[in-house]
Design a protein around this motif. Structure first.
Motif, PDB file in Angstrom:
ATOM      1  N   GLU A   1       0.827  -1.205   0.000  1.00 27.95           N
ATOM      2  CA  GLU A   1       0.000   0.000   0.000  1.00 27.95           C
ATOM      3  C   GLU A   1       0.865   1.259   0.000  1.00 27.95           C
ATOM      4  N   THR A   2       1.993   1.184   0.747  1.00 26.28           N
ATOM      5  CA  THR A   2       2.894   2.345   0.771  1.00 26.28           C
ATOM      6  C   THR A   2       3.483   2.609  -0.601  1.00 26.28           C
ATOM      7  N   GLU A   3       3.896   1.534  -1.268  1.00 22.92           N
ATOM      8  CA  GLU A   3       4.442   1.707  -2.623  1.00 22.92           C
ATOM      9  C   GLU A   3       3.388   2.240  -3.578  1.00 22.92           C
ATOM     10  N   LEU A   4       2.180   1.686  -3.439  1.00 18.72           N
ATOM     11  CA  LEU A   4       1.102   2.191  -4.300  1.00 18.72           C
ATOM     12  C   LEU A   4       0.793   3.652  -3.988  1.00 18.72           C
ATOM     13  N   SER A   5       0.807   3.975  -2.680  1.00 14.68           N
ATOM     14  CA  SER A   5       0.551   5.369  -2.305  1.00 14.68           C
ATOM     15  C   SER A   5       1.634   6.288  -2.853  1.00 14.68           C
ATOM     16  N   LYS A   6       2.905   5.787  -2.781  1.00 16.04           N
ATOM     17  CA  LYS A   6       3.999   6.592  -3.300  1.00 16.04           C
ATOM     18  C   LYS A   6       3.845   6.825  -4.798  1.00 16.04           C
ATOM     19  N   SER A   7       3.532   5.729  -5.506  1.00 11.37           N
ATOM     20  CA  SER A   7       3.318   5.891  -6.954  1.00 11.37           C
ATOM     21  C   SER A   7       2.113   6.778  -7.230  1.00 11.37           C
ATOM     22  N   SER A   8       1.087   6.659  -6.367  1.00 10.17           N
ATOM     23  CA  SER A   8      -0.094   7.516  -6.549  1.00 10.17           C
ATOM     24  C   SER A   8       0.263   8.981  -6.328  1.00 10.17           C
TER      25      SER A   8
END
Length: 716
Positions: free
Chosen positions: A259-266
Motif C-alpha cells: 500500500e505504501t508503494e502504491l501510495s507513493k506511486s499515486s
C-alpha cells in the motif's frame, strides 16, 4: 517358674555381679582385677557412642566432625559457619565424642560430685534425661515394670540391684540409663528370637512407612507429569497461535508495504497530473490572453469598416508578398512537440525564460514521454529560481531515459548549488557511468570533496580527471591547491608548474606557487613568482602583502616597506598591514615612522595587542619610558598572560628607578614562564641595585651620625 521370672532373675544376678565389681574399689574389700568391669563399661559406652554416630552422622558433615571437640564448644561462632555445619551443632554435644586412650570415641565420664551436688543431680529435673525417658517408654521397660508389680521375688531383687541414688548409705551411684542399656543388651543376648522379631517388626513398619511415602511421592510425580503434559500441550497451542499471529502480522506488513508503494506511486502520479494541470492552465491562460488581445484589436477596428469596404474594390496584393508571409502566424495545430522544444531552446538562449517555459509546457502536453522536453523545462526552471521543480523535471526525464548524461550532470550541478554535496557526488558518478570519457564529472566530484574537506579523495578524483584529459590547466591548478591543504608543498609546486605550462597567464597560479615556495623557505623563487603574478594583475592586494612579508624574511626591509605601501594603497583599512609596516620601520631603527604606523593600526583596531606592544618597544628605544609603560599596560590589558609585555614593562619601570613596581612586573612574567632566564636575570639585577642602594644609605646614615659628634668635640 515362668520364663519372664527366669529372665528377670538372670538380669538381677548379672546386675549383682556388676555391683560386686563396682565395690572392688573400696580398700576394705578384697582386691580383684579391675580390667574386666572396666571393659564392660567401655563396651557399653563405645556401643552407645557408635550407635549415635551411625544415627546422626551424614556425609556432608564429616568435615564438621573434625572441627568440633568438647574443649572449643564455647568458642563456636554460628555466623561464620556454612549451612551443613550449622546442622552439625545440633547433632553433636560437648559431653560426647571424647577420645579414649585406645583412640576410640567413648561417652565422657561424669565428674565426681559432692553430696549436695549429687542430691541436686538426682532431683526430678536432673532425672529427665531424654535417653532415659525414651528407654522407659519402650515395651521392654513396660514388661519389667509389670513383672516387678506381679512377682514379689522379682521386686525384691530389682529393689536390691536398683537402690535409691539419693541414699547416703549405698554410695554406688548406679546410673539408671546404663542399667537399662545393660538390661537391653542382656535380653538381646538371652532371647535372640525376640530381638530379631522386634527388629523385623520395626523393619516392616519402616518399610511400610517408606512404601507409603514413596507411593505418595509417586502420586505427586504422576500429578506433576500430567501437569507437564498439559503445560506442553498448552505451550504447543500457544506456539501455534503465536506463529499464526506472526504470519498474520507479516501479511499485514507486506500489505502495508504494498500500500505504501502504491501510495507513493499515486503521489507521484498526482504530482505529475498536478504539473500537467498547471501547464494546461497556463496554456489556457495564454490562449485566453491571445483571444482577448485579438478581440480588443477587432473592436478597435470597427470604426474602419467603411474603409475596409472601400478597399474591397482595390486589387488584392500578390500571394507571394514576403511581408504577408512574415506576418501570417503559424497555427498551433500544425506544430508538434519537437517544434515547441526548438522554439523553447531559441527563447532560452535569448533569455526569454517565461516564454520558453510556455513552449516547453505545450511540448509536454503534446507528448509527455519526451525526455528532452522535461530536460529543457528543468533548465528553464533553474533560471527562474525554481530549483525543486527543476529537480522534479530532471527525475521525470531520467525515468524516461535513465542513461541521459546531460540530465545526470545538470541534476548534480543543481544539487551542488543546493549544498547537497553527497547527493551531487552520487549523481556525478552516475553520469560518469553513462559517459566514461568525459572528465568534467571527476573534476566536479573533486571540487565537492574539497568542500567536504576530503582532500586526499579530491586529489584522487583530480587524478582520474587528468587520466582522461591531462591538458586542462584548471585541474592541475586545483590539484595543487589540494596538495597544499595536506602540507605537500613540493608536490603542490610541481602541480602549479604543470598548470603554468598550459596557461602561464593566470595570476592565481603564480600567487599560489609563491606561497608554496615561501613555505619551502625558497624566498627568492617566491619573490619571482609574486612578481610574475603582479605582472599579470598589479591590483591584487594579497600579492603585494605576501611579497612584503617575504622581503622582510630576507631582511630587505626598505623594499618590504615599499610593497606594504602598495598594499595599503589598495586596501588602507587593513590594520595588519599597518602593523607589519611599523615592524619593518622598527628594524630600520626608524622608530618615529614605526610609531606612526603602529598608531594607524591602533586607530583601525584598538584591540590589536601586537600594535600596542610594538609601539611600546619603539617608545622605549626612544627613551620615552613613561609613554612606553602606558603602551605596555594597554597591551597587558588586551592579553594579560603575555610574558613579553610584563618583562618589557619591568624593564621600563627599572629605567625609571621604580624598582618595587619593576619587581612586581618581573614576578608576573616569571609566573607565566618560570623556565625563561631573562626575567630572572633582570629581576636579579634589580635586587643587586636595591642592595647597593641600601648599603649606601646605611653608610650615609653613619657619616651623618659621626658628623655631629665631631662638631661637638671641636666646640668643647
Amino acid at each position: 517358674m515362668r520364663v519372664s521370672n527366669l529372665a528377670l532373675l538372670t538380669l538381677a544376678a548379672l546386675a549383682s555381679h556388676n555391683l560386686t565389681a563396682n565395690t572392688s574399689a573400696n580398700p576394705a574389700a578384697h582386691p580383684i582385677d579391675t580390667q574386666t568391669p572396666q571393659a564392660s563399661n567401655f563396651v557399653d559406652a563405645v556401643n552407645n557412642t557408635e550407635s549415635r554416630r551411625a544415627e546422626s552422622i551424614s556425609e556432608p558433615e564429616t568435615i564438621a566432625h573434625e572441627q568440633f571437640s568438647p574443649n572449643i564448644t564455647a568458642s563456636r561462632r554460628a555466623e561464620s559457619i556454612s549451612e551443613p555445619e550449622t546442622i552439625a551443632h545440633e547433632q553433636f554435644s560437648p559431653r560426647i565424642a571424647v577420645k579414649s586412650p585406645t583412640g576410640l570415641l567413648v561417652a565422657a565420664a561424669q565428674p565426681d560430685l559432692s553430696a549436695g551436688a549429687k542430691t541436686k543431680a538426682n532431683t526430678p529435673a536432673a532425672s529427665g534425661d531424654e535417653l532415659t525417658k525414651s528407654l522407659q517408654e519402650t515395651w521392654l521397660a513396660k514388661l519389667i515394670e509389670t513383672g516387678v508389680e506381679s512377682n514379689p521375688q522379682v521386686r525384691e531383687v530389682f529393689a536390691f540391684i536398683s537402690p535409691s541414688s539419693g541414699s547416703a548409705e549405698s554410695g554406688y551411684g548406679f546410673n539408671s540409663t546404663i542399667t537399662l542399656l545393660n538390661i537391653l543388651l542382656i535380653l538381646g543376648t538371652v532371647f535372640p528370637p525376640v530381638t530379631i522379631a522386634f527388629f523385623w517388626m520395626m523393619r516392616r513398619l519402616i518399610i511400610k512407612h517408606l512404601v507409603a511415602d514413596a507411593n505418595k511421592r509417586l502420586q505427586g510425580i504422576g500429578v506433576l507429569e500430567s501437569e507437564l503434559i498439559n503445560s506442553s500441550q498448552l505451550t504447543q497451542k500457544l506456539r501455534a497461535e503465536l506463529e499464526a499471529q506472526m504470519g498474520a502480522a507479516k501479511q499485514s506488513i507486506d500489505f502495508l508495504t504494498r500500500e505504501t508503494e502504491l501510495s507513493k506511486s499515486s503521489v507521484e502520479q498526482i504530482e505529475t497530473l498536478k504539473s500537467q494541470f498547471i501547464m494546461h492552465l497556463q496554456v489556457l491562460l495564454r490562449e485566453v490572453d491571445d483571444k482577448k488581445s485579438q478581440i480588443v484589436q477587432e473592436i478597435s477596428q470597427v470604426p474602419a469598416v467603411v474603409a475596409q469596404e472601400a478597399l474591397k474594390v482595390a486589387p488584392q496584393p500578390p500571394l507571394n508578398n514576403p511581408q504577408n508571409s512574415q506576418t501570417a502566424p503559424a497555427s498551433d495545430e500544425k506544430l508538434i512537440a519537437d517544434d515547441y522544444i526548438k522554439q523553447a531552446e531559441g527563447l532560452y538562449f535569448q533569455g526569454n525564460y517565461e516564454e520558453a517555459l510556455v513552449c516547453l509546457e505545450k511540448a509536454v502536453l503534446a507528448n509527455n514521454n519526451l525526455d528532452e522536453a522535461w530536460y529543457w523545462r528543468g533548465n528553464v526552471l533553474i533560471r527562474l529560481q525554481r530549483p525543486e521543480e527543476a529537480l522534479a523535471c530532471y527525475d521525470q526525464a531520467l525515468s524516461i531515459k535513465p542513461d541521459n548524461y546531460e540530465v545526470w550532470y545538470n541534476k548534480a550541478y543543481l544539487l551542488g548549488k543546493l549544498h547537497r554535496y553527497e547527493e551531487a557526488i552520487a549523481c556525478y558518478e552516475r553520469a560518469s557511468l553513462s559517459e566514461s570519457r568525459k572528465y568534467g564529472c571527476w573534476h566536479s566530484i573533486a571540487a565537492l570533496l574539497a568542500k567536504l574537506q576530503h582532500y586526499e579523495e579530491a586529489i584522487a578524483s583530480y587524478d582520474r580527471a587528468l587520466a582522461i584529459k591531462a591538458t586542462d590547466s584548471e585541474i592541475w591548478h586545483n590539484r595543487g591547491a589540494m596538495l597544499a591543504k595536506i602540507q605537500q608543498h613540493a608536490a603542490a609546486v610541481d602541480s602549479y608548474d604543470r598548470a603554468l605550462e598550459l596557461n602561464p597567464k593566470r595570476y592565481e597560479t603564480w600567487y599560489n606557487r609563491g606561497n608554496m615556495l615561501w613555505r619551502l623557505l625558497r624566498y627568492s623563487d617566491a619573490i619571482d613568482s609574486y612578481d610574475r603574478a603582479i605582472g599579470i594583475r598589479s591590483d591584487k592586494y594579497e600579492v603585494w602583502y605576501n611579497r612584503a612579508a617575504v622581503l622582510g624574511k630576507m631582511q630587505r626591509y626598505q623594499e618590504s616597506i615599499e610593497s606594504y605601501d602598495k598594499a595599503i594603497a589598495l586596501k588602507p583599512q587593513d590594520f595588519e598591514v599597518w602593523h607589519n609596516r611599523g615592524a619593518a620601520f622598527d628594524k630600520l631603527s626608524q622608530h618615529e615612522a614605526a610609531i606612526a604606523s603602529y598608531e594607524s593600526a591602533i586607530t583601525l583596531n584598538s584591540e590589536c595587542y601586537e600594535a600596542w606592544f610594538g609601539k611600546g618597544e619603539s617608545l622605549a628605544k626612544l627613551q620615552r619610558h613613561e609613554e612606553a609603560i602606558a603602551a605596555y599596560e594597554k597591551a597587558i590589558a588586551i592579553k594579560p598572560d603575555s610574558y613579553d609585555a610584563w618583562r618589557h614593562l619591568g624593564i621600563a619601570l627599572s629605567e625609571l628607578k621604580r624598582y618595587e613596581e619593576a619587581m612586581a612586573a618581573y614576578d608576573r612574567a616569571i609566573a607565566i614562564k618560570p623556565e625563561n632566564a631573562e626575567a630572572w636575570r633582570d629581576r636579579g639585577a634589580i635586587v643587586s641595585e636595591l642592595k647597593q642602594d641600601t648599603e649606601g644609605f646605611t653608610a650615609r646614615e653613619k657619616d651623618t651620625q659621626k658628623q655631629p659628634q665631631s662638631e661637638e668635640s671641636s666646640d668643647s
